[in-house]
Scaffold this active site. Structure first.
Site, PDB file in Angstrom:
ATOM      1  N   PRO A 272       1.231  97.972  74.392  1.00  0.00           N
ATOM      2  CA  PRO A 272       0.844  96.995  73.359  1.00  0.00           C
ATOM      3  C   PRO A 272      -0.642  96.978  73.039  1.00  0.00           C
ATOM      4  O   PRO A 272      -1.081  96.180  72.212  1.00  0.00           O
ATOM      5  CB  PRO A 272       1.268  95.665  73.997  1.00  0.00           C
ATOM      6  N   GLU A 273      -1.434  97.855  73.667  1.00  0.00           N
ATOM      7  CA  GLU A 273      -2.888  97.765  73.536  1.00  0.00           C
ATOM      8  C   GLU A 273      -3.384  97.809  72.094  1.00  0.00           C
ATOM      9  O   GLU A 273      -4.377  97.154  71.745  1.00  0.00           O
ATOM     10  CB  GLU A 273      -3.557  98.885  74.346  1.00  0.00           C
ATOM     11  N   ALA A 274      -2.708  98.589  71.233  1.00  0.00           N
ATOM     12  CA  ALA A 274      -3.161  98.678  69.832  1.00  0.00           C
ATOM     13  C   ALA A 274      -3.158  97.315  69.156  1.00  0.00           C
ATOM     14  O   ALA A 274      -3.968  97.056  68.261  1.00  0.00           O
ATOM     15  CB  ALA A 274      -2.278  99.658  69.059  1.00  0.00           C
TER      16      ALA A 274
END
Length: 255
Positions: A145-147
């Site tokens: 989920p970093e984006a």
């Protein structure tokens, strides 16, 4: 001929803290992340404890394999975002507890089997990739989920690319979508899929099987695997650690 068993220095002993438990059964060391209320999100203190537990098992002549798991139904939902992100300008990523944890898991002298139930997101998926094998329950879910928070997962991605094609990792990272155990297995992030709820038992069985050879044979095999990894992806590890950032997305001008 039966392989003689070397008693573990930690046999029957418990290494425990509020957020992590590590103990030994037979020749298998088990490390359990114990933060179920936060879906086993890993803060800096837990990352250090996990790295230290794996290092202790490495040094124990009676341990021949390691199982990594999470309490309460999730391997890990990733890094604990309630903690302030480190500033790479003052603390390079490679010196952070989370980077050390991933490095220790992927370079241990012993095979590590991750048991994945529930969520394995971001850093949690990175742990699955850093492990030698990953056994997932059929209901496990993965994702990067970093984006959504404005940065590329330079910390987790190099660990995953040891088993997964780089273009597949890139798609997972840029879309930030969640995917199931079947998709993870199709791309080799997961090495074994078992019925939901059976990942830990299956991981223990696999670790016992892997560690049934004499310890010097096990460590020789792992050295061989590390040699391949150093040749294939070590430069990527170094580059990624140098370029890790937690930059926020740019502010869009108002229309």
């Amino acid at each position: 001929m039966a392989v003689p068993s070397v008693p573990s220095d930690l046999e029957g002993k418990l290494v425990s803290a509020e957020s992590l438990r590590a103990d030994v059964t037979g020749r298998v060391g088990v490390v359990e992340i114990r933060r179920p209320r936060r879906r086993n999100a890993i803060d800096a203190a837990t990352a250090l404890l996990l790295a230290e537990a794996v290092a202790r098992f490495d040094a124990d002549p009676g341990v021949t394999a390691i199982v990594l798991c999470g309490q309460g139904g999730d391997l890990s939902s990733g890094a604990d975002v309630s903690e302030p992100a480190p500033d790479p300008a003052s603390v390079p990523w490679r010196q952070t507890p989370h980077a050390r944890m991933l490095r220790v898991v992927r370079t241990t002298a012993l095979p590590v089997v991750a048991a994945v139930e529930g969520w394995a997101l971001g850093l949690g998926a990175g742990l699955a990739g850093a492990s030698t094998y990953a056994v997932a329950g059929a209901s496990a879910r993965f994702g990067f989920p970093e984006a959504q928070f404005g940065y590329f997962p330079m910390g987790a991605a190099p660990n995953v690319v040891r088993r997964v094609r780089p273009d597949v990792v890139l798609r997972w990272a840029l879309t930030a979508r969640r995917f199931d155990a079947a998709e993870a297995a199709a791309h080799a992030l997961v090495t074994d899929v078992v019925p939901a709820g059976q990942a830990l038992a299956a991981a223990r069985d696999l670790a016992t099987e892997l560690g049934s050879a004499p310890r010097h044979v096990v460590t020789a095999g792992m050295a061989w695997l590390r040699q391949w990894a150093d040749h294939a992806v070590r430069p990527l590890d170094d580059w990624s650690e140098e370029h890790m950032t937690f930059g926020q997305p740019p502010v869009r001008p108002e229309d």
